[in-house]
Design a protein around this motif. Structure first.
Motif, mmCIF file in Angstrom:
data_model
loop_
_atom_site.group_PDB
_atom_site.id
_atom_site.type_symbol
_atom_site.label_atom_id
_atom_site.label_comp_id
_atom_site.label_asym_id
_atom_site.label_seq_id
_atom_site.Cartn_x
_atom_site.Cartn_y
_atom_site.Cartn_z
ATOM 1 N N TYR A 133 1.160 -1.293 -0.444
ATOM 2 C CA TYR A 133 0.405 -0.655 -0.163
ATOM 3 C C TYR A 133 0.400 1.147 -0.011
ATOM 4 O O TYR A 133 0.527 1.975 -1.018
ATOM 5 N N ILE A 134 1.850 1.282 0.751
ATOM 6 C CA ILE A 134 2.815 1.970 1.242
ATOM 7 C C ILE A 134 4.128 2.395 -0.862
ATOM 8 O O ILE A 134 3.769 4.034 -0.546
ATOM 9 N N ALA A 135 3.947 1.696 -1.050
ATOM 10 C CA ALA A 135 4.576 1.375 -2.011
ATOM 11 C C ALA A 135 3.866 2.021 -3.732
ATOM 12 O O ALA A 135 4.759 2.545 -4.219
ATOM 13 N N ARG A 136 2.703 2.029 -3.305
ATOM 14 C CA ARG A 136 2.142 2.124 -4.594
ATOM 15 C C ARG A 136 1.306 3.766 -4.016
ATOM 16 O O ARG A 136 1.473 4.704 -5.033
ATOM 17 N N GLY A 137 1.524 3.669 -3.390
ATOM 18 C CA GLY A 137 1.110 5.350 -2.655
ATOM 19 C C GLY A 137 2.371 6.029 -3.296
ATOM 20 O O GLY A 137 2.087 7.063 -4.041
ATOM 21 N N LEU A 138 3.424 6.028 -2.988
ATOM 22 C CA LEU A 138 4.924 6.522 -2.672
ATOM 23 C C LEU A 138 5.188 6.715 -4.949
ATOM 24 O O LEU A 138 5.546 7.950 -4.167
ATOM 25 N N SER A 139 5.112 5.745 -5.477
ATOM 26 C CA SER A 139 5.118 5.187 -6.567
ATOM 27 C C SER A 139 5.269 6.063 -6.853
ATOM 28 O O SER A 139 5.504 7.093 -7.916
ATOM 29 N N ARG A 140 3.333 7.048 -7.097
ATOM 30 C CA ARG A 140 2.417 7.328 -7.654
ATOM 31 C C ARG A 140 2.856 9.014 -7.181
ATOM 32 O O ARG A 140 3.095 10.232 -8.215
ATOM 33 N N ILE A 141 3.198 9.669 -5.941
ATOM 34 C CA ILE A 141 3.541 10.988 -5.029
ATOM 35 C C ILE A 141 4.675 11.469 -5.927
ATOM 36 O O ILE A 141 4.525 12.745 -6.677
ATOM 37 N N LEU A 142 5.583 10.270 -5.799
ATOM 38 C CA LEU A 142 7.449 10.571 -5.990
ATOM 39 C C LEU A 142 7.953 10.349 -8.087
ATOM 40 O O LEU A 142 9.235 10.747 -7.701
ATOM 41 N N ASP A 143 6.799 9.389 -8.386
ATOM 42 C CA ASP A 143 7.405 8.961 -9.642
ATOM 43 C C ASP A 143 8.441 8.639 -9.639
ATOM 44 O O ASP A 143 9.489 8.706 -10.473
ATOM 45 N N VAL A 144 8.600 7.048 -8.000
ATOM 46 C CA VAL A 144 9.666 6.270 -8.240
ATOM 47 C C VAL A 144 8.424 5.108 -8.652
ATOM 48 O O VAL A 144 8.259 5.062 -7.910
ATOM 49 N N GLU A 146 7.412 1.498 -8.136
ATOM 50 C CA GLU A 146 6.868 0.438 -7.191
ATOM 51 C C GLU A 146 7.642 -0.466 -7.309
ATOM 52 O O GLU A 146 8.250 -1.198 -5.481
ATOM 53 N N GLU A 147 8.708 -1.256 -7.457
ATOM 54 C CA GLU A 147 9.206 -2.571 -7.155
ATOM 55 C C GLU A 147 10.450 -1.630 -6.542
ATOM 56 O O GLU A 147 10.850 -2.051 -5.700
ATOM 57 N N THR A 148 10.951 -0.602 -6.970
ATOM 58 C CA THR A 148 12.020 -0.117 -6.250
ATOM 59 C C THR A 148 12.263 0.326 -4.728
ATOM 60 O O THR A 148 12.763 -0.780 -3.967
ATOM 61 N N ILE A 149 10.752 0.909 -4.691
ATOM 62 C CA ILE A 149 10.128 0.786 -3.058
ATOM 63 C C ILE A 149 9.917 -0.426 -2.607
ATOM 64 O O ILE A 149 10.268 -0.396 -1.168
ATOM 65 N N LEU A 150 9.749 -1.405 -3.145
ATOM 66 C CA LEU A 150 8.928 -2.584 -2.367
ATOM 67 C C LEU A 150 10.641 -3.231 -2.211
ATOM 68 O O LEU A 150 10.816 -3.971 -0.504
ATOM 69 N N LYS A 151 11.378 -3.810 -2.681
ATOM 70 C CA LYS A 151 12.985 -3.879 -2.396
ATOM 71 C C LYS A 151 13.301 -3.859 -1.663
ATOM 72 O O LYS A 151 14.256 -3.929 -0.423
ATOM 73 N N HIS A 152 13.495 -2.024 -1.275
ATOM 74 C CA HIS A 152 13.883 -1.801 -0.294
ATOM 75 C C HIS A 152 13.005 -2.054 0.950
ATOM 76 O O HIS A 152 13.771 -1.655 2.182
ATOM 77 N N ALA A 163 13.997 7.386 -0.227
ATOM 78 C CA ALA A 163 13.308 7.630 -1.541
ATOM 79 C C ALA A 163 13.278 8.419 -2.518
ATOM 80 O O ALA A 163 13.708 8.416 -3.791
ATOM 81 N N LYS A 164 13.121 10.031 -2.030
ATOM 82 C CA LYS A 164 13.464 11.211 -2.538
ATOM 83 C C LYS A 164 14.309 11.998 -2.424
ATOM 84 O O LYS A 164 13.315 12.440 -1.525
#
Length: 388
Positions: A133-144, A146-152, A163-164
């Motif tokens: 859930y957190i990865a989906r939200g931050l990926s949309r907002i930060l343009d990062v 989602e897989e990168t966020i989940l991996k970390h 994250a950014k």
């Protein structure tokens, strides 16, 4: 007449005295040895490791935050701003803290389900705001990705991941709304303000759930209002707020100032103890500004004329131009071509050079330019010397 009891023999008395003496000696030796061991241990803890243990205790009992100093502004001779810093924020994730947050939700749901089952009442478990859930939200907002966020986030032993860096205020505000539970991972509004002025959930009227393990830290970002104008003279500031070329590097210690620090006591859960009276703040000292002899009008005319001349004669190795005040020797303009955008210094903007780099036909001078672009991220040069 009663007879007196027989007195112990002298040998027995001497034997008892020897035993008592030896017992006292053994007790004395053991006492001294025990005291010596304790003394050595206390000496090691209180004297030898004092500084180390004090630092560990301070780290466990306090939370610190660096306050970035505002970098000095660079002006031309007429007061036109050529470089200025503005406030941004860095988005920091705590994978371990997020894992604790998820486990806390799961435990709460389990306890509530068991209680409802015991009382014979129906129970609908709420959604767990997990790493996905957190990865989906931050990926949309930060343009990062989602897989990168989940991996970390999978590395729960890590307590700090950027994250950014340097997000503008509108993006930071969106992240803050996501943290506070005002929007979901897709950006849909979840809350409203009730009659009492409280922020409540639209669906249930309850309090929104605040995400944990996401932090916004203040930072600064450099802006060059004139873009590429005087790029080879001004230089730029890298991602770590360090001058990496030109005047930004040459006067980095003057422009940079001194960072500040806030120290706040925390409890066993890592929550800040606000208004405890033990907070300490060391204010940041802003950097000094520079006023140059450059004139942006003359600089613009020089760069425009230099570019036109080099394009007209198809100069393969670029060129350099300098305009000086004949009376004082002050540098009114200094330019080298090809140039680059100070606000996006890592990108090659010259179309011919970019095409030559992509197809591998770049000349020696072009290759040197590429090397300079890679090297400029960490090294410093004197203004104007790179392309001469």
């Amino acid at each position: 007449m009663t007879k007196n009891p027989r007195r112990k023999s002298d040998a027995a008395r001497r034997a008892n005295q020897v035993i008592r003496g030896r017992t006292m000696l053994v007790m004395l030796v053991l006492g001294v040895a025990t005291f010596t061991v304790l003394f050595m241990k206390l000496y090691n803890l209180q004297i030898t490791q004092h500084d180390h243990l004090k630092a560990l205790a301070t780290e466990q009992q306090t939370d610190s935050m660096v306050i970035s100093a505002s970098r000095g502004t660079i002006y031309d001779k007429n007061g036109e701003i050529m470089a200025i810093s503005y406030d941004v924020e860095n988005v920091i994730l705590d994978p371990g803290g997020i894992q604790d947050f998820v486990e806390s939700q799961e435990q709460t749901i389990q306890d509530a389900a068991e209680k409802a089952a015991k009382e014979g009442e129906p129970y609908t478990a709420p959604e767990v705001l997990d790493q996905a859930y957190i990865a989906r939200g931050l990926s949309r907002i930060l343009d990062v990705e989602e897989e990168t966020i989940l991996k970390h986030l999978e590395d729960t032993s890590n307590r700090y991941w950027v994250a950014k860096k340097k997000v503008d205020s509108d993006v930071a505000d969106e992240v803050r709304r996501f943290i506070n539970g005002e929007i979901d991972e897709e950006g849909n509004q979840l809350t409203t303000v009730d009659a009492n002025g409280n922020t409540v959930l639209i669906s249930t009227g309850g309090r929104p759930k605040r995400l944990q393990g996401i932090t916004l830290l203040p930072d600064t970002k450099r802006l060059y209002p004139f873009g590429s104008l005087a790029g080879n003279v001004l230089g730029f500031v890298n991602a770590n707020n360090v001058g990496a070329y030109g005047l930004e590097a040459a006067y980095d210690s003057v422009l940079n100032g001194s960072t500040g620090l806030t120290i706040t006591p925390i409890n066993v859960n890592g929550t800040p103890l606000l208004f405890s009276g033990s907070e300490q703040m060391f204010d940041a000292e802003d950097g000094s500004s520079l006023v140059l002899t450059l004139d942006t009008n003359v600089q613009y005319a020089l760069e425009k004329g230099l570019k036109g001349m080099l394009d007209k004669y198809d100069a393969a190795n670029g060129g350099t131009g300098i305009v000086m005040d004949v009376n004082s020797g002050a540098i009114l303009a200094m330019a080298s071509y090809p140039n680059y955008d100070l606000n996006n210094y890592s990108e090659v903007s010259d179309a011919r050079l970019k095409a030559a780099i992509e197809d591998g036909s770049a000349s020696l001078a072009d290759q040197q330019l590429r090397q300079w672009r890679n090297k400029a991220l960490s090294d410093t040069y004197e203004p104007g010397s790179t392309f001469k």
